[in-house]
Write an enzyme that holds these catalytic residues in place. Structure first.
Site, short mmCIF file in Angstrom:
data_model
loop_
_atom_site.label_atom_id
_atom_site.label_comp_id
_atom_site.label_asym_id
_atom_site.label_seq_id
_atom_site.Cartn_x
_atom_site.Cartn_y
_atom_site.Cartn_z
N ASP A 6 3.56 0.00 -11.79
CA ASP A 6 2.36 -0.71 -11.33
C ASP A 6 1.83 -1.46 -12.55
O ASP A 6 1.27 -0.85 -13.46
CB ASP A 6 1.33 0.32 -10.81
CG ASP A 6 -0.05 -0.29 -10.56
OD1 ASP A 6 -0.20 -1.52 -10.67
OD2 ASP A 6 -0.98 0.49 -10.26
N LYS A 68 -3.14 -10.46 -16.76
CA LYS A 68 -2.45 -10.65 -15.48
C LYS A 68 -3.07 -11.81 -14.70
O LYS A 68 -2.41 -12.47 -13.92
CB LYS A 68 -2.55 -9.36 -14.67
CG LYS A 68 -1.82 -9.39 -13.34
CD LYS A 68 -1.79 -8.00 -12.74
CE LYS A 68 -1.33 -7.98 -11.31
NZ LYS A 68 -1.39 -6.61 -10.77
N GLU A 145 1.80 -4.70 -3.94
CA GLU A 145 1.04 -3.48 -4.25
C GLU A 145 0.61 -2.72 -2.99
O GLU A 145 0.78 -1.50 -2.94
CB GLU A 145 -0.17 -3.83 -5.12
CG GLU A 145 0.27 -4.18 -6.55
CD GLU A 145 -0.80 -4.92 -7.35
OE1 GLU A 145 -1.94 -5.01 -6.87
OE2 GLU A 145 -0.47 -5.40 -8.44
N ASP A 168 -7.48 -2.54 -1.55
CA ASP A 168 -7.21 -2.33 -2.98
C ASP A 168 -8.12 -3.21 -3.84
O ASP A 168 -7.94 -4.43 -3.90
CB ASP A 168 -5.74 -2.63 -3.27
CG ASP A 168 -5.38 -2.42 -4.75
OD1 ASP A 168 -6.28 -2.20 -5.59
OD2 ASP A 168 -4.17 -2.46 -5.07
MG MG Z 1 -3.92 -2.10 -9.15
#
Ligand code: MG
Ligand code: ADP
Length: 568
Positions: A6, A68, A145, A168
């Protein structure tokens, strides 16, 4: 060995498939989450993870987080004279996770399943693959994800389920997916999100909220901007976490030995956060609408991501769905565990053969076209969708387009990904063109076929039936060829950096903690910490592991005592 990773905006984690179950791998500090942070000092001394984050307050200009968010862009970051791309920085985190796996299992991982937000576009996905390759990991698959989280959720309860929603909210990205499981198939029905929304944004509004409240703020105002921002954001994050389990919390920063404090109540924070909370609704509505599922038929709301721990978010969700979210998966671990399950599936792990994943195209894919208005004027750069977002993949669709000018010799099409009508707001993936026979406008037709598969590769075919000509383009081509050499070059560059040996991580973290404590006190206590620091550094120089471990423990105990007496 194949591992599941992850690669998060704020935190990353790695897990392996072992003895029929996914298992998280601890880092050198024994923690399951590694901050996605990199810090470099002059001379190339490099820190990754917790130690890098610790340098944020003291060396903000040499430290970077949240990179990111820059993936898939041409942005670069220069740390102490070394210029790095977002891929390089991600590769450094990946390499540190690979080191942890090696230390844990004795085997160096050579390949990985890496997760990306469902909302990542092609460019961002390609950048993630490159990061893996720079880190020396063959990227066997990128999975979304929420799909990974759903795998982790589904594994705890193998039964068939009604569609459920995976919510999320991490540090910088927000993803909503509607997932269904039946007969061993995990199917993502729709996903939507906002890759500019996460815990960081809540820190931002908290900073804005307290700035005018900080008495003696003048000292802050004269600080260099980057240092002030780093201090404020770190303090905001601490306060926000504290607010997750208390009605009020103190926001404290220490400037020139003087602590500046402002008390923040849950109420004030929630009021300030109302605008952000509202932004959580849209992607939920879009995802439900795209798959024609009524909110009432959702069987569960699964929470993933550290920022879902905020009561303000939980309250909003409970209001939005009229029920309490499910808490069976660990919000911090679900994605890495799911990636390890996928890794297990790919390497034929025991007991896993019956799970299959089907996914959807996260964005609409299409070409640019032109149309004439009622006055005969030409408008170009208009998006013509071919594969609509949230179409199950693999998928293949064809559309016909006609020439627009008399005696046109060629049809050229730009290939785009996105939702906007004006193509300039979408992401350009490539171009394809085909020669056509000269005829009056509108008389020559081309067929454009888009084929999109589960690995996220788009193939475009153009056929001109009048001549029988066919052109084919696999979208990754150009950039990939260029990047092969590039990857070698980047790898070499990163090798020059002197990354802190893994077995020193605990010492580095302890030093940083003591330095922070030193900054947080004045007078006798400060002197006392200073002496303890000197002693610890003396022990480090002896290079005897036993002496170092003892000294580290002593210093840790001392700092624990100071923490226990803290007024907060
Ligand atoms: Mg995450
Ligand atoms: P990412 O997926 O972006 O790497 P994570 O899922 O690790 O991020 O979530 C990180 C975010 O979660 C950060 O903004 C952090 O402040 C927040 N967070 C973690 N724990 C808590 C908590 N107890 N209360 C509030 N926020 C939290």
């Amino acid at each position: 060995m194949l591992v599941g990773i992850d690669l998060g905006t704020t935190n990353s984690a790695v897990a392996i498939w072992r003895d029929g179950a996914p298992q998280l791998v601890p880092n050198a500090l024994g923690k399951e989450l590694t901050p996605s942070a990199v810090s470099i000092a002059k001379g190339g001394q490099t820190w990754v993870g917790e130690a890098a984050l610790d340098r944020m307050a003291t060396h903000p200009a040499d430290t970077v987080t949240s990179f990111k968010r820059m993936m898939g862009t041409a942005a670069t970051v220069t740390l102490a004279g070394t210029t790095l791309t977002p891929e390089d920085l991600s590769a450094m985190v990946l390499r540190s996770l690979a080191d942890d796996v090696e230390a844990f299992t004795g085997e160096r991982p050579t390949a990985a399943v890496i997760t990306v937000p469902a909302y990542f576009n092609e460019r961002q996905r390609r950048a993630t693959r490159r990061a893996g390759e720079i880190a020396g990991l063959e990227v066997k698959r990128l999975i979304n994800e929420p799909t990974a989280a759903a795998l982790a959720f589904g594994l705890t309860d193998r039964g068939d389920r009604e569609p459920f929603l995976v919510f999320d909210l991490g540090g910088g990205t927000f993803d909503v997916s509607i997932v269904e499981m039946f007969e061993g198939i995990v199917e993502v029905r729709a996903s939507a999100g906002d890759n500019r929304l996460g815990g960081d944004d809540f820190d931002d509004i908290l900073v804005k909220l307290v700035e005018p409240m900080l008495a003696g703020g003048d000292a802050l105002a004269v600080m260099p901007t980057d240092r002030r921002r780093a201090l404020m954001m770190l303090a905001a994050e601490r306060t926000r976490r504290a607010l997750s389990s208390a009605e009020a919390a103190d926001f404290t920063v220490v400037v020139d030995d003087t602590p500046l404090t402002a008390r923040v109540t849950t109420e004030a924070f929630e009021e300030a956060a109302a605008g952000l909370v509202k932004r959580l609704r849209d992607p939920v509505i879009r995802a439900l609408r795209d798959c024609h599922i009524d909110v009432k038929t959702l069987s569960d709301i699964v929470l993933v991501g550290g920022a879902t721990r905020m009561p303000v978010v939980r309250k909003a969700l409970t209001r939005m769905f009229g029920r309490f979210p499910n808490a069976t998966v660990h919000p911090d671990h679900a994605v890495a565990l799911g990636a390890a399950i996928q890794a297990g599936l790919l390497s034929g792990g025991d007991g896993l053969e019956e799970i299959r994943i089907t996914d959807v195209a996260p964005f609409t894919l299409g070409v640019d076209t032109a149309t004439r208005d009622q006055h005969g004027r030409m408008h170009d750069g208009i998006f013509a969708p071919i594969i609509e977002r949230n179409t199950p993949v693999p998928v293949s669709r064809m559309e016909r387009f006609y020439t627009l000018a008399d005696n046109q010799r060629e049809i050229g099409l730009g290939i785009y990904q996105g939702e906007a009508r004006d193509v300039k707001h979408n992401v350009k993936l490539g171009e394809i063109s085909a020669p056509v026979p000269p005829r009056p406008a509108g008389e020559v037709m081309v067929e454009v076929r888009f084929t999109y598969d589960t690995s996220g590769l788009l193939e475009v075919d153009v056929t001109v039936p009048a001549t029988g000509l066919t052109r084919n383009l696999v979208i990754v081509d150009e950039e990939d060829r260029r990047s092969k050499k590039d990857i070698e070059a980047r790898r070499k560059l990163l090798e020059k950096l002197k990354v802190h040996p893994r077995d020193e991580a605990e010492n580095v973290a302890m030093l940083a903690r003591a330095e922070r404590a030193y900054e947080g006190f004045t007078g006798h206590v400060r002197e006392f910490i200073g002496r303890a620091l000197t002693e610890f550094q003396g022990a480090l120089e002896k290079q005897d592991p036993r002496i170092i471990a003892d000294a580290r423990e002593a210093l840790g105990n001392l700092l624990d005592q100071l923490d226990a007496n803290s007024p907060l």
